[in-house]
Every structure is written in C-alpha cells, then in structure tokens.
Design a protein around this motif. Structure first.
Motif, PDB file in Angstrom:
ATOM      1  N   ASP A  88     -21.722  -4.592  13.301  1.00  0.00           N
ATOM      2  CA  ASP A  88     -21.764  -4.425  14.759  1.00  0.00           C
ATOM      3  C   ASP A  88     -20.386  -4.743  15.335  1.00  0.00           C
ATOM      4  O   ASP A  88     -19.944  -5.899  15.345  1.00  0.00           O
ATOM      5  CB  ASP A  88     -22.812  -5.357  15.354  1.00  0.00           C
ATOM      6  CG  ASP A  88     -22.989  -5.163  16.852  1.00  0.00           C
ATOM      7  OD1 ASP A  88     -22.230  -4.365  17.451  1.00  0.00           O
ATOM      8  OD2 ASP A  88     -23.874  -5.825  17.430  1.00  0.00           O
ATOM      9  N   ALA A  89     -19.675  -3.717  15.819  1.00  0.00           N
ATOM     10  CA  ALA A  89     -18.327  -3.906  16.358  1.00  0.00           C
ATOM     11  C   ALA A  89     -18.311  -4.793  17.588  1.00  0.00           C
ATOM     12  O   ALA A  89     -17.289  -5.408  17.904  1.00  0.00           O
ATOM     13  CB  ALA A  89     -17.703  -2.549  16.695  1.00  0.00           C
TER      14      ALA A  89
ATOM     15  N   ARG B 106     -14.382  -1.559  12.723  1.00  0.00           N
ATOM     16  CA  ARG B 106     -15.171  -2.801  12.783  1.00  0.00           C
ATOM     17  C   ARG B 106     -14.563  -3.863  11.857  1.00  0.00           C
ATOM     18  O   ARG B 106     -15.252  -4.614  11.191  1.00  0.00           O
ATOM     19  CB  ARG B 106     -16.634  -2.522  12.387  1.00  0.00           C
ATOM     20  CG  ARG B 106     -17.376  -1.629  13.358  1.00  0.00           C
ATOM     21  CD  ARG B 106     -18.730  -1.180  12.831  1.00  0.00           C
ATOM     22  NE  ARG B 106     -18.567  -0.054  11.905  1.00  0.00           N
ATOM     23  CZ  ARG B 106     -18.943  -0.069  10.649  1.00  0.00           C
ATOM     24  NH1 ARG B 106     -19.523  -1.150  10.132  1.00  0.00           N
ATOM     25  NH2 ARG B 106     -18.767   0.974   9.878  1.00  0.00           N
ATOM     26  N   LEU B 107     -13.231  -3.925  11.862  1.00  0.00           N
ATOM     27  CA  LEU B 107     -12.497  -4.728  10.901  1.00  0.00           C
ATOM     28  C   LEU B 107     -11.797  -5.917  11.563  1.00  0.00           C
ATOM     29  O   LEU B 107     -11.190  -5.779  12.627  1.00  0.00           O
ATOM     30  CB  LEU B 107     -11.442  -3.860  10.207  1.00  0.00           C
ATOM     31  CG  LEU B 107     -10.432  -4.574   9.304  1.00  0.00           C
ATOM     32  CD1 LEU B 107     -11.115  -5.129   8.056  1.00  0.00           C
ATOM     33  CD2 LEU B 107      -9.300  -3.616   8.923  1.00  0.00           C
TER      34      LEU B 107
ATOM     35  N   GLU C 278     -20.553  -5.916   6.390  1.00  0.00           N
ATOM     36  CA  GLU C 278     -20.706  -4.880   5.372  1.00  0.00           C
ATOM     37  C   GLU C 278     -19.818  -5.152   4.173  1.00  0.00           C
ATOM     38  O   GLU C 278     -20.160  -4.807   3.043  1.00  0.00           O
ATOM     39  CB  GLU C 278     -20.365  -3.502   5.957  1.00  0.00           C
ATOM     40  CG  GLU C 278     -21.418  -2.944   6.889  1.00  0.00           C
ATOM     41  CD  GLU C 278     -21.110  -1.509   7.268  1.00  0.00           C
ATOM     42  OE1 GLU C 278     -20.016  -1.013   6.903  1.00  0.00           O
ATOM     43  OE2 GLU C 278     -21.957  -0.883   7.925  1.00  0.00           O
ATOM     44  N   ASP C 279     -18.686  -5.783   4.412  1.00  0.00           N
ATOM     45  CA  ASP C 279     -17.760  -6.034   3.316  1.00  0.00           C
ATOM     46  C   ASP C 279     -16.856  -7.206   3.673  1.00  0.00           C
ATOM     47  O   ASP C 279     -16.450  -7.356   4.836  1.00  0.00           O
ATOM     48  CB  ASP C 279     -16.909  -4.788   3.046  1.00  0.00           C
ATOM     49  CG  ASP C 279     -16.087  -4.918   1.769  1.00  0.00           C
ATOM     50  OD1 ASP C 279     -16.560  -5.580   0.835  1.00  0.00           O
ATOM     51  OD2 ASP C 279     -14.980  -4.353   1.720  1.00  0.00           O
ATOM     52  N   ILE C 280     -16.552  -8.038   2.690  1.00  0.00           N
ATOM     53  CA  ILE C 280     -15.601  -9.139   2.843  1.00  0.00           C
ATOM     54  C   ILE C 280     -14.732  -9.156   1.598  1.00  0.00           C
ATOM     55  O   ILE C 280     -15.247  -9.151   0.476  1.00  0.00           O
ATOM     56  CB  ILE C 280     -16.308 -10.503   3.001  1.00  0.00           C
ATOM     57  CG1 ILE C 280     -17.244 -10.495   4.211  1.00  0.00           C
ATOM     58  CG2 ILE C 280     -15.275 -11.626   3.141  1.00  0.00           C
ATOM     59  CD1 ILE C 280     -18.045 -11.785   4.356  1.00  0.00           C
ATOM     60  N   ALA C 281     -13.420  -9.168   1.786  1.00  0.00           N
ATOM     61  CA  ALA C 281     -12.519  -9.147   0.635  1.00  0.00           C
ATOM     62  C   ALA C 281     -11.244  -9.910   0.959  1.00  0.00           C
ATOM     63  O   ALA C 281     -10.770  -9.891   2.103  1.00  0.00           O
ATOM     64  CB  ALA C 281     -12.183  -7.716   0.244  1.00  0.00           C
ATOM     65  N   VAL C 282     -10.694 -10.574  -0.060  1.00  0.00           N
ATOM     66  CA  VAL C 282      -9.392 -11.212   0.057  1.00  0.00           C
ATOM     67  C   VAL C 282      -8.396 -10.348  -0.707  1.00  0.00           C
ATOM     68  O   VAL C 282      -8.654  -9.955  -1.843  1.00  0.00           O
ATOM     69  CB  VAL C 282      -9.406 -12.636  -0.526  1.00  0.00           C
ATOM     70  CG1 VAL C 282      -8.026 -13.268  -0.409  1.00  0.00           C
ATOM     71  CG2 VAL C 282     -10.430 -13.491   0.187  1.00  0.00           C
ATOM     72  N   ARG C 283      -7.294 -10.037  -0.082  1.00  0.00           N
ATOM     73  CA  ARG C 283      -6.324  -9.151  -0.709  1.00  0.00           C
ATOM     74  C   ARG C 283      -4.906  -9.653  -0.459  1.00  0.00           C
ATOM     75  O   ARG C 283      -4.670 -10.494   0.412  1.00  0.00           O
ATOM     76  CB  ARG C 283      -6.447  -7.729  -0.137  1.00  0.00           C
ATOM     77  CG  ARG C 283      -6.165  -7.656   1.348  1.00  0.00           C
ATOM     78  CD  ARG C 283      -6.186  -6.239   1.878  1.00  0.00           C
ATOM     79  NE  ARG C 283      -5.950  -6.196   3.313  1.00  0.00           N
ATOM     80  CZ  ARG C 283      -4.739  -6.238   3.868  1.00  0.00           C
ATOM     81  NH1 ARG C 283      -3.658  -6.339   3.107  1.00  0.00           N
ATOM     82  NH2 ARG C 283      -4.597  -6.199   5.171  1.00  0.00           N
ATOM     83  N   ARG C 284      -3.989  -9.120  -1.224  1.00  0.00           N
ATOM     84  CA  ARG C 284      -2.581  -9.421  -1.037  1.00  0.00           C
ATOM     85  C   ARG C 284      -1.941  -8.371  -0.141  1.00  0.00           C
ATOM     86  O   ARG C 284      -2.478  -7.281   0.015  1.00  0.00           O
ATOM     87  CB  ARG C 284      -1.872  -9.475  -2.394  1.00  0.00           C
ATOM     88  CG  ARG C 284      -2.331 -10.661  -3.232  1.00  0.00           C
ATOM     89  CD  ARG C 284      -1.533 -10.803  -4.492  1.00  0.00           C
ATOM     90  NE  ARG C 284      -1.847 -12.058  -5.156  1.00  0.00           N
ATOM     91  CZ  ARG C 284      -1.266 -12.479  -6.264  1.00  0.00           C
ATOM     92  NH1 ARG C 284      -0.339 -11.728  -6.835  1.00  0.00           N
ATOM     93  NH2 ARG C 284      -1.592 -13.632  -6.800  1.00  0.00           N
ATOM     94  N   PRO C 285      -0.780  -8.679   0.442  1.00  0.00           N
ATOM     95  CA  PRO C 285      -0.130  -7.709   1.322  1.00  0.00           C
ATOM     96  C   PRO C 285       0.214  -6.424   0.575  1.00  0.00           C
ATOM     97  O   PRO C 285       0.450  -6.425  -0.636  1.00  0.00           O
ATOM     98  CB  PRO C 285       1.148  -8.429   1.765  1.00  0.00           C
ATOM     99  CG  PRO C 285       0.877  -9.873   1.570  1.00  0.00           C
ATOM    100  CD  PRO C 285      -0.033  -9.956   0.381  1.00  0.00           C
TER     101      PRO C 285
END
Length: 331
Positions: free
Chosen positions: A237-238, A260-261, A288-295
């Motif tokens: 939900d945005a 919705r980020l 809907e989604d959760i993630a840890v990322r690098r640049p």
C-alpha cells in the motif's frame, strides 16, 4: 610489491576533446586492477596508450618497467591486449586461430602448435578447437580471443571491456578465464562499466571521470564512500510509505510512490533487515519485498560526480571530500 603499470600525469586530446586530463594510475604486479567509468571517460584511450597504440601528449607511462615512448617495441613483447571486439577469424577453427597468432609472433610452427593446444585446454576449448569460430557462442569467442592475447605468455594483460555485449553465461565464462590467469602471476588491467565485474575480479579499482581518477580503492572502500549498504522495502500500500519510512529510523530515506519503494542506509545488514521486518509487522504494514543491497555503479558515480555513471560524461568533477583517493580515505 613492484608496479607493473604506472601512469603519471598523462594527458591526451583529440582536437578540442580532452580524453585524459592528468591521469595517475598505479597497478601492482600480479594483481587485477579494474578501471571503472562511463562511455567516454577515457578508459579505452588509457589502454591504447599503455599498449603503445597511442602516444600521450604529456606525462609518463611505464608498462612492465619500460617507458612506452622510448621502448615501445619491447613493451609490445611483454603485453597481451584484448579489445572490445573479437580479433579472431570466424572462418578458421579455434586451434588454427591460435596457431596463426603464434606464427605471427615468430614462435615457429612446432611451438605455435603446442602453445595453441596448451591454451585450448586451459580455457576449456580443447573439445571445440577444430570447429570454425563462427559456430562458437559469444562467451567461447571471447575465451578464444583471451587465449590469443596470451600466446606469448605476457607479463601484463590489458582487457578493454572484455564482456560488453555478452549474456550472463558468457560473462561468467570470461570471468572464470581471467581468474585462472591471476594464479600464474599475470598482471591484469581491466576496463569495464560494470561494478559487478570489478567486484568479481579486481583487487583494486580506479573510478575515472572526465579523464582523471575520481576515486580509488577496493570495491568495499568505494562503496563505503556513498554510505555503504541500503535496505529497500516495497510495500503493498503506497499510502503508508511515510509511516513505514519513519519506522526505519533513517534520517535520509528515499521514497518512490510509483514503485511503493522505500530505500534507506543500512549500517548493519542483519540488524537492519530483522529490525525492519519486526517494525513493519508490529505496525501492521504489509511488505511485498525487503532486501539489503550494496550500492550500484550509478549510485557510486552519482555520489562522486553529481550525475549517473552510465550516460555520456560531462565536465563536472568531484570536489572537496567527494574526490577521495587512496585506501586511508576510503576506509
């Protein structure tokens, strides 16, 4: 550790266009050094100068301990060069191509043949050595091209965007071939637009912009310059973006309502991930989604230059604390 390649204050212009503007670069022997930058940043010009195909307008360049202006012929005997486009003959077989390169380098028929067999085996092409190159996949052609650049067992190998245009499988094949060289003591200088490629292969990275080094260090050190890891959360939900962003506890979240980020800095990967999941569940906010990322490369370049790294470069350069060079500044 001795230095296999040194560029000191190198300048090069094409008419009114400034390709290199005081480029400084040092590559340690027996290492893989990646040069990152967008199209037009000066990567190919630098490689052409190191390989004696171009003369610098100013500055000093040594490769394998030899000055490229004063001892160009000797430099050519000590390097291998892989350009952006394959240099092999598609009508000939893989082994025939390598034998031809060996003969061109005056190895003699017997040595050229034995060296061709060695390289076909080394790069996983022994079973296809008699096939015409036109039947090879993109990755196989690049591996053959890489093998051809090693026909004289050079001390220094220059790779100019070796995986451009390859699919993921072909790129992985070339990466594997490059890794196999390092154990033998070959020094590899790699130019690329892909941060992932530098991540996979390089001991050290120089990020260049507008013909000069904007930042230098290991992959992790460069990423640390733009704040390290980020956590990305996509909501169902945005309308609850602002509420969810407040739960992340970040002073600098980025919100994208269309996707919705929420994207925010993550100082501790696991703590950020588990903490975010717990906070959203307690607030009844569905993700809907959760993630840890690098640049990404774009984020690194945007932070250092004020513009994305995948477009054509302009004239802006990093200033002040943005222009960080060396391991001490990047750590």
């Amino acid at each position: 550790m001795t230095d296999a390649i040194v560029l000191d204050g190198v300048h090069k212009r094409y008419g009114e266009k400034r390709a290199l503007d005081g480029l400084d670069l040092t590559v340690g022997a027996g290492t893989v050094h990646a040069v990152l930058g967008p199209n037009g940043a000066g990567k190919t010009t630098a490689v052409r100068i190191m390989s004696t195909l171009l003369r610098p307008d100013a500055g000093r360049v040594t490769v394998a301990g030899l000055d490229v202006r004063e001892r160009a012929s000797d430099v050519r005997r000590r390097i291998g060069l892989l350009g952006q486009h394959a240099a092999v003959d598609e009508q000939l077989g893989g082994r025939q191509n390598l034998e031809m390169f060996g003969r061109l380098y005056h190895l003699g028929a017997r040595r050229a043949g034995s060296r061709a067999d060695e390289l076909l085996e080394r790069f996983g092409l022994a079973d296809t050595g008699r096939k015409a190159v036109k039947q090879y996949s993109g990755g196989m052609r690049r591996r053959l091209d890489l093998a051809a650049s090693l026909i004289t067992e050079p001390a220094v190998l220059l790779l100019d965007e070796p995986t451009t245009g390859l699919d993921p499988r072909g790129r992985a094949e070339v990466w594997g071939a490059v890794r196999s060289l390092v154990g033998g003591g070959t020094t590899v200088l790699l130019t690329t637009q892909y941060l992932e490629e530098a991540d996979q292969l390089a001991d050290r990275i120089s990020l260049i912009d507008d013909g000069r080094v904007a930042a230098e260090g290991t992959s992790d050190q460069l990423k640390a310059l733009v704040g390290g890891d980020r956590i990305d959360v996509v909501l169902r939900d945005a309308s609850r973006l602002a509420e969810a962003a407040a739960l992340l506890g970040s002073l600098d979240p980025l919100l994208d309502p269309d996707r919705r980020l929420i994207s925010a800095p993550a100082l501790d990967r696991m703590a950020a991930l588990t903490g975010t999941v717990r906070a959203l569940q307690e607030a009844g906010i569905e993700a809907e989604d959760i993630a840890v990322r690098r640049p990404t490369l774009d984020e690194v370049f945007l932070s250092l230059t004020g513009r994305p790294g995948t477009g054509r470069p302009g004239t802006g350069r990093p200033t002040g604390e943005q222009a960080v060079r060396g391991t001490e500044a990047a750590a």
